[in-house]
Write a protein that holds these residues in place. Structure first.
Motif, mmCIF file in Angstrom:
data_model
loop_
_atom_site.group_PDB
_atom_site.id
_atom_site.type_symbol
_atom_site.label_atom_id
_atom_site.label_comp_id
_atom_site.label_asym_id
_atom_site.label_seq_id
_atom_site.Cartn_x
_atom_site.Cartn_y
_atom_site.Cartn_z
ATOM 1 N N PHE A 21 -0.087 8.634 -6.584
ATOM 2 C CA PHE A 21 1.185 8.557 -5.873
ATOM 3 C C PHE A 21 0.900 8.381 -4.387
ATOM 4 O O PHE A 21 -0.112 8.853 -3.876
ATOM 5 N N TRP A 22 1.805 7.688 -3.698
ATOM 6 C CA TRP A 22 1.604 7.475 -2.273
ATOM 7 C C TRP A 22 2.883 7.681 -1.488
ATOM 8 O O TRP A 22 3.996 7.519 -1.991
ATOM 9 N N SER A 23 2.705 8.080 -0.231
ATOM 10 C CA SER A 23 3.822 8.238 0.698
ATOM 11 C C SER A 23 3.317 7.851 2.068
ATOM 12 O O SER A 23 2.212 8.230 2.469
ATOM 13 N N CYS A 24 4.108 7.082 2.810
ATOM 14 C CA CYS A 24 3.665 6.525 4.088
ATOM 15 C C CYS A 24 4.629 6.862 5.220
ATOM 16 O O CYS A 24 5.851 6.889 5.028
ATOM 17 N N THR B 286 -5.180 -5.803 0.519
ATOM 18 C CA THR B 286 -5.886 -6.644 -0.448
ATOM 19 C C THR B 286 -6.668 -5.832 -1.455
ATOM 20 O O THR B 286 -7.145 -6.363 -2.436
ATOM 21 N N ALA B 287 -6.804 -4.548 -1.209
ATOM 22 C CA ALA B 287 -7.580 -3.731 -2.149
ATOM 23 C C ALA B 287 -6.911 -2.386 -2.278
ATOM 24 O O ALA B 287 -7.226 -1.446 -1.593
ATOM 25 N N GLU B 288 -5.922 -2.292 -3.136
ATOM 26 C CA GLU B 288 -5.181 -1.057 -3.313
ATOM 27 C C GLU B 288 -5.435 -0.480 -4.696
ATOM 28 O O GLU B 288 -5.717 -1.200 -5.635
ATOM 29 N N PRO B 289 -5.258 0.837 -4.831
ATOM 30 C CA PRO B 289 -5.411 1.446 -6.156
ATOM 31 C C PRO B 289 -4.199 1.150 -7.012
ATOM 32 O O PRO B 289 -3.443 2.028 -7.370
ATOM 33 N N ARG C 290 11.950 -4.697 -2.475
ATOM 34 C CA ARG C 290 10.646 -5.315 -2.257
ATOM 35 C C ARG C 290 9.490 -4.377 -2.578
ATOM 36 O O ARG C 290 8.370 -4.815 -2.789
ATOM 37 N N GLY C 291 9.764 -3.081 -2.617
ATOM 38 C CA GLY C 291 8.709 -2.129 -2.929
ATOM 39 C C GLY C 291 8.475 -1.928 -4.408
ATOM 40 O O GLY C 291 7.503 -1.276 -4.808
ATOM 41 N N LEU C 292 9.361 -2.486 -5.251
ATOM 42 C CA LEU C 292 9.228 -2.314 -6.694
ATOM 43 C C LEU C 292 8.298 -3.366 -7.266
ATOM 44 O O LEU C 292 8.310 -4.523 -6.843
ATOM 45 N N ARG C 293 7.511 -2.963 -8.228
ATOM 46 C CA ARG C 293 6.629 -3.906 -8.894
ATOM 47 C C ARG C 293 7.447 -4.706 -9.906
ATOM 48 O O ARG C 293 8.056 -4.162 -10.809
ATOM 49 N N GLY C 294 7.480 -6.019 -9.786
ATOM 50 C CA GLY C 294 8.254 -6.858 -10.691
ATOM 51 C C GLY C 294 7.368 -7.741 -11.524
ATOM 52 O O GLY C 294 6.227 -8.011 -11.205
ATOM 53 N N GLY C 295 7.903 -8.199 -12.625
ATOM 54 C CA GLY C 295 7.206 -9.160 -13.465
ATOM 55 C C GLY C 295 6.294 -8.545 -14.474
ATOM 56 O O GLY C 295 6.176 -9.043 -15.588
ATOM 57 N N PRO D 177 0.793 -1.230 0.000
ATOM 58 C CA PRO D 177 0.000 0.000 0.000
ATOM 59 C C PRO D 177 0.827 1.282 0.000
ATOM 60 O O PRO D 177 0.267 2.365 -0.013
ATOM 61 N N CYS D 178 2.160 1.169 0.016
ATOM 62 C CA CYS D 178 2.993 2.360 0.219
ATOM 63 C C CYS D 178 4.106 2.550 -0.796
ATOM 64 O O CYS D 178 4.682 3.627 -0.886
ATOM 65 N N GLY D 179 4.477 1.505 -1.542
ATOM 66 C CA GLY D 179 5.577 1.624 -2.485
ATOM 67 C C GLY D 179 6.944 1.457 -1.864
ATOM 68 O O GLY D 179 7.935 1.332 -2.566
#
Length: 994
Positions: free
Chosen positions: A140-143, A362-365, A298-303, A44-46
């Motif tokens: 965009f998100w920041s946590c 489980t339900a993120e934008p 781990r915060g990067l979207r892979g695949g 949920p945070c990137g």
């Protein structure tokens, strides 16, 4: 010669969405990057939990003002939420769940919320920020990691940066805010080394707002490190790269210091904000983001497929690929507060957080593709002028030097060795350009880039070593794991409307936040900050009715803008090869420059055939199985509106070569008229070769760029990308094309060029009067003789020198204008101008100028004027410059701004001399005519001495110096009162003919 073969200026570059959002209170978790979106990073945070730092403790039920850094004012609103320890939304603090607030205030950077009156351990405050011009679902998100605790339970009220007394925080030096949560670099100059630097308030919108700027000879976060570099001489052995030739212009000068194995670089950019340059090895892929810092991978979207870059083209709209977002997260019912909240912000806990991996919501934008603009944004990158702009306000922004410290005693010791910076290096300065690699490996030009960013205020400078993992704000090297500053010397200042930023660093570095400089191509990017009230966005952004209409402050690191604000280079600092042409009618480019035939990664040759007025091109590239290769022609080095020829070997073993045209960053379309002949090609061991012939001027003015004796073009050297044998569709090139270092002239083989170089110097021991603008006056002729006797002997020893003339004088103390004529081979034109520039500057700085006293900081050598000839001149150099006026050629009069290229076919050397004399005469005549007009139209209004012919005179001087006008008017004029010129616009005297 101006520059090496590997230089490429890539204009009309592609950059993707830019937002730059990062929580500043409560502070964002490590690593506090600000380009974390729902396309490239995992919700949920990137950024995963547990990478360092401690959670901030907040008092349950309290009122908090959430603040964030913003680098780009995107359209759309914000949402502030609290997530539980598993990443699910517990509360929406900014209003109704799933709704957005502040949608009409694109520059907002704070919002006051009330925390729930309940305990929440290991929770998260999340800020979501829209970018609606691209897509309603693109976010965009920041946590920030927080513990929300009942009052008094292990709550640190002042973030560890102050003391809680009388129900408020009393902050340590440099800290401010209700919870002492914000930090500046300095309060006054004592925090910047005292006499070695000054504390400057840049009036920014994010901290640190007060920053240390150092004097010449000092560097470092506190200006504590001594350097020996105290002046910049651009004639001292530098090579020059023109990054942007259109105003505002931007140049880079560099040289290698062999005995210390260092690179020295000077950036010269028109403007008053920051300038930046960055580089990384060519051929890098997006896996570099996963390698450093490794714990953040781990915060990067892979695949998934990497999103494509934004398209920016001339005269065309831009769009983003569409984002397919899942449903917005459901929010649980928000309980009402049962107690009145405290109004005081609370602070950090000393408890170390658990370093477990963060569970995903489980339900993120989230999204698997780049967002697409719902309405095509305007293509223009023209400046956006804010109606509230006030030039005086701009000057106020730039003159905020904070209180000085007590003077140091004479015996004060020299500063110690530079220490690590305590600041986070807040700010942006992103690079834009075309991505490299293929498929999943596509990489943005800012990704994994080593950067130097500098600012200057007068003679003060702030120059730091940065790195950026992605399009986030570049952070100083100390921000990154095991990173450290690698600069060995820096120097910066502002002069004449330009910012000069210089730095030195070792060629080799083992620092993870640095890239070594070796004898190979690098991907190099450059940028400069937006100018006050001259903002450049694409799509356009309106700032007028927002919290901060003056969003871009001088020297604050934020989004740089489009157009001439940024660019990219494929560049080799260490390449000593010859330029990519060898004569007027033949030429060659190859990479690497020392390669031999089939060993070359890319090679192109061309030969002009005068009998048929056509050009034979041969192009080859290695490792091009299933790839196209090509060569392009452009008038301005931009891909948009360029003529391109591409070819490949088909699956059936046939060669396919097509003549194409490209309107922007889109697939080149096949021309209706295929103006190429003699098509041949082959492919052996992965080396594809194509050859073709085309006319210098094909007659297709809409789709083909023409060469001529005076029309020179930039050449693109490109490697694909795939292709479809049937449809002839090609995909994007695999890496940024190299573009010729300068325009290539393909002309008749016997052609030589006549070069006219103009120069201006400032005389400080003469006071200007109209007599110096009249070439027939005794004063003019006496001063002309002094200037000629001083500069002609120094210039006539240069190769190819033919003649010299003084072309006029004008105000600014007195500015003397000269013209120097040379004959040279076409490949030597730039060398001629550089030689004149070096000679003039040497004279100016040495003051070896006889009866003339010169301003040692002022000399301008203009772009050369040129004609071509086939016969070398033999006529002796003329000794007089007072050639009678040629009434039939008055249209040839040259103004200061224009460059006129004159082409003739000379049959004797005398014609060469005649042409130079005509050019010089017209320049002289221009000054003479202006003077006569002033005298003929003078009519001083005695009731209003600031009026002439009914028009207002602003009474300001070009050279930004005060000086008195004569109390007695020159002969032929009525007497005028004594008046004083002030800073501003040029007038030669009060007797101005506007």
């Amino acid at each position: 010669m101006m520059i090496i073969t590997s230089v490429v200026l890539l204009v009309a570059l592609t950059w993707t969405v830019d937002c730059h959002v990062r929580l500043t209170w409560p502070p964002a978790r490590t690593y506090s990057l600000d380009f974390l979106d729902n396309v490239r990073t995992v919700g949920p945070c990137g950024m995963p939990k547990g990478l360092g730092g401690q959670p901030t403790t907040l008092e349950a039920g309290s009122t908090q003002t959430v603040t964030w850094h913003l680098g780009y004012p995107h359209r759309g609103g914000i949402r502030i939420e609290i997530l539980n320890s598993t990443g699910n939304v517990l509360h929406t603090l900014s209003g109704i769940p799933n709704n957005w607030t502040l949608a009409n205030d694109t520059t907002a950077q704070s919002y006051t919320v009330q925390l729930p009156n309940e305990e929440c351990q290991n929770c998260t405050v999340r800020l979501l920020r829209q970018a609606r011009e691209w897509s309603g679902s693109y976010t965009f998100w920041s946590c920030a990691d927080v513990n929300i605790l009942p009052a008094g339970q292990n709550v640190s009220y002042c973030s560890g940066n102050g003391m809680w007394m009388n129900n408020k925080c009393h902050c340590k030096r440099l800290y401010s805010g209700d919870a002492c949560q914000y930090k500046d670099e300095c309060i006054d100059s004592s925090d910047c080394g005292g006499k070695w630097g000054s504390c400057v308030d840049i009036a920014g919108t994010s901290y640190p707002k007060k920053q240390c700027f150092c004097k010449a000879g000092y560097m470092g976060p506190k200006c504590q490190t001594v350097t020996t570099w105290k002046s910049i001489d651009l004639t001292a052995g530098y090579k020059k790269v023109i990054l942007s030739s259109a105003k505002p212009d931007y140049e880079m000068y560099y040289k290698v210091i062999n005995n210390t194995q260092e690179i020295e670089v000077v950036l010269k950019a028109m403007g008053s904000s920051y300038v930046a340059v960055g580089w990384r090895p060519r051929g890098a892929t997006s896996t570099c983001q996963e390698m450093y810092p490794r714990d953040a991978a781990r915060g990067l979207r892979g695949g998934g497929a990497e999103p494509e870059s934004e398209s920016e083209v001339k005269s065309e709209g831009t769009s983003e690929p569409k984002a397919e977002s899942t449903a917005e997260p459901e929010s649980t019912a928000e309980p009402e507060s049962s107690a009145k909240p405290e109004s005081t912000a609370k602070a950090e806990s000393t408890t170390e957080p658990e370093s477990t991996a963060e569970p995903e919501s489980t339900a993120e934008p989230e999204s698997t593709a780049e967002p697409e603009s719902t309405a095509e944004p305007g293509a223009s990158a023209e400046p956006e002028t804010n109606p509230t702009c006030d030039p005086d306000r701009h000057m106020n922004f730039r003159n905020l030097v904070v209180g000085t410290a007590e003077p140091e005693p004479e015996g004060a010791s020299e500063p110690e060795t530079e220490s690590e910076s305590e600041s986070e290096g807040e700010g942006e300065g992103e690079g834009e350009g075309e991505g490299e690699g293929e498929g999943r490996g596509l990489i943005h030009p800012m990704d994994c880039t080593d950067m130097i960013i500098g600012m200057a205020r007068g003679n003060l400078h702030r120059i730091r070593d940065y790195y950026t993992r992605d399009r986030s704000t570049p952070q100083e090297d100390e921000f990154w794991p095991n990173g450290q500053n690698s600069l060995t010397a820096v120097l910066g200042y502002e002069e004449g409307g330009y910012t000069y930023i210089g730095f030195r660093r070792k060629l080799s570095s083992s620092d993870n936040a640095d890239h070594s400089i070796s004898n190979s191509l690098l991907n190099l990017i450059w940028a400069r900050g937006q100018e006050y009230c001259n903002y450049r966005h694409n799509p356009p952004i309106t700032l007028g009715n927002t919290t901060e209409p003056h969003f871009y402050k001088p020297d604050e690191l934020k989004y740089h803008g489009h157009g001439a604000q940024r660019g990219a280079l494929a560049f080799n600092f260490l390449d000593e090869s010859k330029p990519d042409f060898s004569g007027p009618c033949t030429g060659e480019y190859k990479n690497p420059s020392s390669c031999v035939d089939l060993e070359c990664d890319y090679k192109a040759t061309w030969q002009y055939r005068e009998s048929t007025d056509d050009i034979k091109f041969n192009v080859q590239a290695a490792n091009t199985n299933n790839k196209w290769i090509g060569i392009g022609f452009s008038k301005d080095a931009a891909m948009a509106n360029s003529d391109i020829v591409v070819g490949w070997m088909t699956s059936s073993g046939q060669i396919s070569i097509t003549d194409r045209y490209v309107t922007g960053k889109v697939m080149p379309t096949i021309d209706e008229n295929q103006d190429i002949t003699d098509l041949e090609g082959s492919q052996i061991n992965g080396v594809t070769k194509i050859s073709f012939t085309r006319k210098r001027n094909t007659g297709d003015a809409n789709k083909d760029d023409a060469f001529s004796d005076t029309q020179c073009l930039r050449l693109f050297y490109a490697i694909g990308g795939g292709y479809n044998d049937t449809t002839k569709v090609i995909t994007k090139h695999a890496s940024t094309p190299v573009i010729s270092s300068q325009s290539i002239c393909i002309m008749r083989c016997g052609a030589r060029v006549v070069v006219l170089v103009t120069a201006r110097i400032r005389l400080t021991n003469y006071n200007h009067s109209l007599a110096y603008e009249n070439s027939e006056s005794a004063e003019y002729q006496a001063l002309e003789t002094h200037v000629t006797n001083t500069f002609k002997p120094k210039l006539q020893v240069l190769p190819g020198f033919k003649t010299f003339a003084v072309t006029g004088f004008r105000a600014g103390s007195i500015i003397a204008e000269m013209a120097v004529g040379f004959e040279a081979d076409s490949s030597k034109m730039d060398a001629v101008q550089q030689a004149v520039n070096a000679t003039v500057w040497q004279a100016v700085r040495s003051q070896n100028t006889g009866p003339l006293t010169l301003d040692s900081t002022y000399a301008i050598v203009e772009t050369a004027k040129m004609k071509t000839t086939t016969t070398p001149p033999t006529t002796p150099t003329p000794t007089t410059t007072n050639t009678p006026k040629d009434e039939n050629n008055n249209q040839d009069k040259l103004t200061e701004e224009e460059i006129i290229i004159i082409t003739i076919s000379a049959v004797a050397g005398a014609l060469f001399i005649v042409m130079i004399l005509i050019l010089m005469c017209k320049m002289i005549e221009s000054h003479k005519t202006t003077t006569e007009n002033k005298k003929a139209t003078y009519n001083l209004n005695q009731n209003d001495p600031y009026q002439e012919n009914g028009r207002q005179i602003d009474n300001k001087a070009y050279d930004h110096q005060d000086y008195p006008y004569p109390s007695k008017a020159p002969q032929g004029y009525d007497n005028a009162p004594t008046m004083k010129a002030e800073r501003g616009q040029y007038v030669s005297n009060v007797y101005v003919n506007k």
